[in-house]
Design an enzyme around this catalytic site. Structure first.
Site, PDB file in Angstrom:
ATOM      1  N   ASP A  93       0.832  -1.158   0.155  1.00 37.11           N
ATOM      2  CA  ASP A  93       0.066  -0.027   0.034  1.00 37.11           C
ATOM      3  C   ASP A  93       0.787   1.377   0.054  1.00 37.11           C
ATOM      4  OD1 ASP A  93       1.022   0.029   2.615  1.00 37.11           O
ATOM      5  OD2 ASP A  93      -0.972  -0.271   3.505  1.00 37.11           O
ATOM      6  N   SER A  94       0.256   2.460  -0.200  1.00 36.37           N
ATOM      7  CA  SER A  94       1.015   3.439  -0.288  1.00 36.37           C
ATOM      8  C   SER A  94       1.688   4.248   1.241  1.00 36.37           C
ATOM      9  CB  SER A  94       0.340   4.744  -0.823  1.00 36.37           C
ATOM     10  OG  SER A  94      -0.566   5.294   0.204  1.00 36.37           O
ATOM     11  N   GLY A  95       0.981   3.396   2.167  1.00 38.89           N
ATOM     12  CA  GLY A  95       1.247   4.134   3.551  1.00 38.89           C
ATOM     13  C   GLY A  95       0.353   5.176   3.891  1.00 38.89           C
ATOM     14  N   GLY A  96      -0.276   5.949   3.096  1.00 40.11           N
ATOM     15  CA  GLY A  96      -1.192   7.057   3.254  1.00 40.11           C
ATOM     16  C   GLY A  96      -2.168   6.736   4.282  1.00 40.11           C
ATOM     17  N   PHE A  97      -2.756   5.467   4.065  1.00 35.45           N
ATOM     18  CA  PHE A  97      -3.752   5.085   4.999  1.00 35.45           C
ATOM     19  C   PHE A  97      -3.538   5.056   6.517  1.00 35.45           C
ATOM     20  CE2 PHE A  97      -6.834   1.885   6.968  1.00 35.45           C
ATOM     21  CZ  PHE A  97      -7.929   2.699   6.581  1.00 35.45           C
ATOM     22  N   ASP A 147      -3.059   8.255  -1.709  1.00 38.55           N
ATOM     23  CA  ASP A 147      -4.194   8.845  -1.948  1.00 38.55           C
ATOM     24  C   ASP A 147      -4.795   9.465  -0.484  1.00 38.55           C
ATOM     25  OD1 ASP A 147      -4.403   6.531  -0.737  1.00 38.55           O
ATOM     26  OD2 ASP A 147      -6.490   6.016  -1.486  1.00 38.55           O
ATOM     27  N   GLN A 191     -11.518   7.023  -5.303  1.00 40.16           N
ATOM     28  CA  GLN A 191     -12.040   7.787  -3.936  1.00 40.16           C
ATOM     29  C   GLN A 191     -13.322   8.307  -4.327  1.00 40.16           C
ATOM     30  OE1 GLN A 191     -11.258   7.296  -1.075  1.00 40.16           O
ATOM     31  NE2 GLN A 191      -9.125   6.415  -0.831  1.00 40.16           N
ATOM     32  N   GLY A 218     -11.378   3.739   0.094  1.00 42.92           N
ATOM     33  CA  GLY A 218     -12.217   4.373   1.025  1.00 42.92           C
ATOM     34  C   GLY A 218     -13.536   3.713   1.201  1.00 42.92           C
ATOM     35  N   ASP A 268      -7.744  -7.574  -0.239  1.00 40.10           N
ATOM     36  CA  ASP A 268      -6.788  -7.766   1.052  1.00 40.10           C
ATOM     37  C   ASP A 268      -7.689  -7.650   2.207  1.00 40.10           C
ATOM     38  OD1 ASP A 268      -6.573  -4.656   0.704  1.00 40.10           O
ATOM     39  OD2 ASP A 268      -5.477  -4.955   2.642  1.00 40.10           O
TER      40      ASP A 268
END
Lengths: 377, 377
Positions: A93-97, A147, A191, A218, A268
């Site tokens: 994942d991007s890490g953002g969440f 995101d 999103q 989201g 996932d």
């Protein structure tokens, strides 16, 4: 702009799809479930068990790995696959969440998210460019754009602002990924919360930028299942048929079955391992609570027809005892049993789609869950 | 009075012995290490891994199992082997030692120990007769007499009183075991603290009663290694050559090697799993602390010549990361690696004795531990 396509759509059955995604570390049969190996490890499972359970691909969390042991260190050690010993496909994942959910003092700007590490309090900046850099250092076969995800319910204004920011970050992520080696993939993330118009705009914008695959983000953040399925129905038709579609963070077996019916290819979720640690087992009879006293003297296994040895052989009485006693082996067995059930479900879903019998499979499987557990003896 | 002998002494090399113990659930090659499956589970290991690591026999704790899930329940479910899925030989302790160390409000009388369960506070009485009954309900291949163990250092008077009580309990245990099915075994336990004369008296008294095997108890309870080895030297000559000898609760690899050199055949210890949970690895280079920063960037495995896959394949950097991150997999891998090392050591000890080369093996192995870990890179 589009890139070489590594996804082959093999068969459509209604909206349900089965296919094959080719990554630098191997092939992924879709629909695919990706168990979550948070910080470079699956909780309670050896990698050999993850593989034996039928997993083609796993997910790693950029947020955790960048903080510890560090992306540059993992790169120097040969990448995440070599580091962990999981020598198959991996998506990060991007890490953002997780910045949003785990760290303190986070600040979102146009440029980046700034936050304090939950491990040592260090101040860290995560921009779309740095997120892609980290994911490339980790060696992810599939990287995710950065995101911003809004927890539902939320105001339309907030949802729209985050969606637009995510689109701009998608563009920057794509640019940062341009020099990646051939075969490595980048997915965009749709999103737009629970607002159909915003979902359309987000998906359309992403398709214009062009990605190797498209995630729906989201969702599974607190909304009813009907809203989630509705948003998939709004989004899927806007996405290109020939690219993989990934529903992030989902979900229960029923969520996945219904999402497949609406054209989703990848999932996932931490649920099989997390619920396993809490004494829950996923079976064709639904979700069972092994802590329940009804299992204390029951010598029968969870499911005597299961192909997975622990599901077929361990008695309910033994699992009950392990859970009640807080023995690690209870968490280990149930995590393994649950991942195996998830993968078996994916296997059966792929088979049903291949044979054009998905509708009846879906009906039969849902009826099995609804019927519930075998009668106490 | 003696019973049928299920132990075959195959070879003597100095005082070191190798043999074969035949139990209702299979054969045990000696010297043997018994991993400890406290409450019907090995902490951090699947039973298949316990077996694959080379374990012939495991130990179960009567105290834990009688309180939860209960001996009568396990008997109704077919016994501990069927209940747990460990279908091999099993030895159970008498419960006495753990009553002393884990329960509150315990009271020792001539008749029994009375205590409160650490789980629910219920008042429980454990007599020698009940201990044997519980062990028979569990289905232990080898049951242990109930004894009273004194923590060292202690007054001679206290040691003697406990030793004499243990001898009377030995007699009662033997009587309670008389109706056991053929092939099942009962071991007596030598007590006597660090007083040679009391050890002689205890061993002599037990041999007179006659047991299938003899344990040396009350050691590894705080005394220096030299005292422990001295007590083995005092005790072993009094025990019959043709019966197995079991040193309870021991120990480190070095303790075991030295005890084998003094004629011991069996061991049990929580050390490989407990230390594994705390980030320690047992190797031919000695005991290593994976938490140490020197391992953070070290891509080399613990021991590239090991026959055990995880020992040979997992990098030190990965193990370090797992330990530092508190990932369950770190405890799982190190527990498995440690049990495998213990069993490999036993395997090599048996080989050396069979070939009459135990002295040089002992010297070489001890030198390897003393030399320490490979140089940092």
């Amino acid at each position: 702009m589009t890139s070489a396509n590594h996804f082959e759509l093999l068969r459509l059955d209604g909206q349900a799809r089965t296919g094959r995604l080719t990554t630098p570390h191997g092939e992924v049969r879709t629909p695919a479930f990706m168990p979550v190996g948070t910080a470079g490890a699956m909780k309670g499972l050896h990698w050999r068990e993850v593989r034996d359970a039928g997993s083609d691909i796993v997910l790693g969390n950029t947020y955790h790995l960048m903080l510890r042991p560090g992306a540059e260190r993992i790169a120097a050690l040969g990448g995440l696959q070599k580091f962990t010993g999981w020598n198959g496909p991996m998506l990060t994942d991007s890490g953002g969440f997780q910045v949003m959910s785990l760290s303190e003092l986070r600040k979102v700007s146009e440029h980046a998210v700034t936050f304090r590490s939950h491990i040592d309090g260090a101040k860290v900046e995560l921009s779309p460019e740095r997120s892609i850099e980290v994911q490339r250092l980790l060696g992810a076969d599939i990287a995710m754009q950065m995101d911003e995800c809004v927890r539902l319910p939320a105001e339309r204004g907030d949802i729209e602002r985050a969606m637009q920011l995510s689109l701009r970050w998608a563009e920057r992520s794509k640019r940062a990924f341009e020099t990646a080696a051939p075969g490595y993939m980048l997915f965009g993330i749709v999103q737009g919360g629970d607002v159909p118009g915003l979902r359309h705009a987000s998906a359309g914008g992403l398709v214009e930028i062009g990605f190797d695959g498209y995630a729906i983000g989201g969702l599974a953040v607190g909304e009813p299942q009907s809203v989630m399925l509705g948003m998939i129905e709004e989004t899927a038709p806007v996405l290109p048929q020939g690219r993989p579609r990934y529903l992030m963070g989902v979900g229960t077996p029923e969520d996945m079955l219904e999402a497949v019916a609406r054209g989703i290819d990848m999932f996932d979720c931490v649920m099989p391992t997390r619920n396993g640690r809490h004494g829950m087992a996923f079976t064709r009879f639904g979700q069972l609570n092994l802590r329940n006293a009804r299992h204390a003297d029951d010598i029968r296994p969870l499911d005597e027809e299961s192909a997975w040895p622990s599901t077929r052989n361990c008695s309910r009485a033994y699992l009950h005892h392990l859970v009640r006693s807080g023995e690690t082996l209870g968490a280990m067995l149930l995590s393994e049993i649950n991942v195996a059930y998830y993968q078996r479900l994916m296997h059966d879903i792929r088979d049903a789609i291949s044979q054009g019998t998905f509708a009846s499979f879906r009906e039969r499987t849902t009826a099995g869950w609804a019927k519930g557990d075998i009668a106490p003896r």
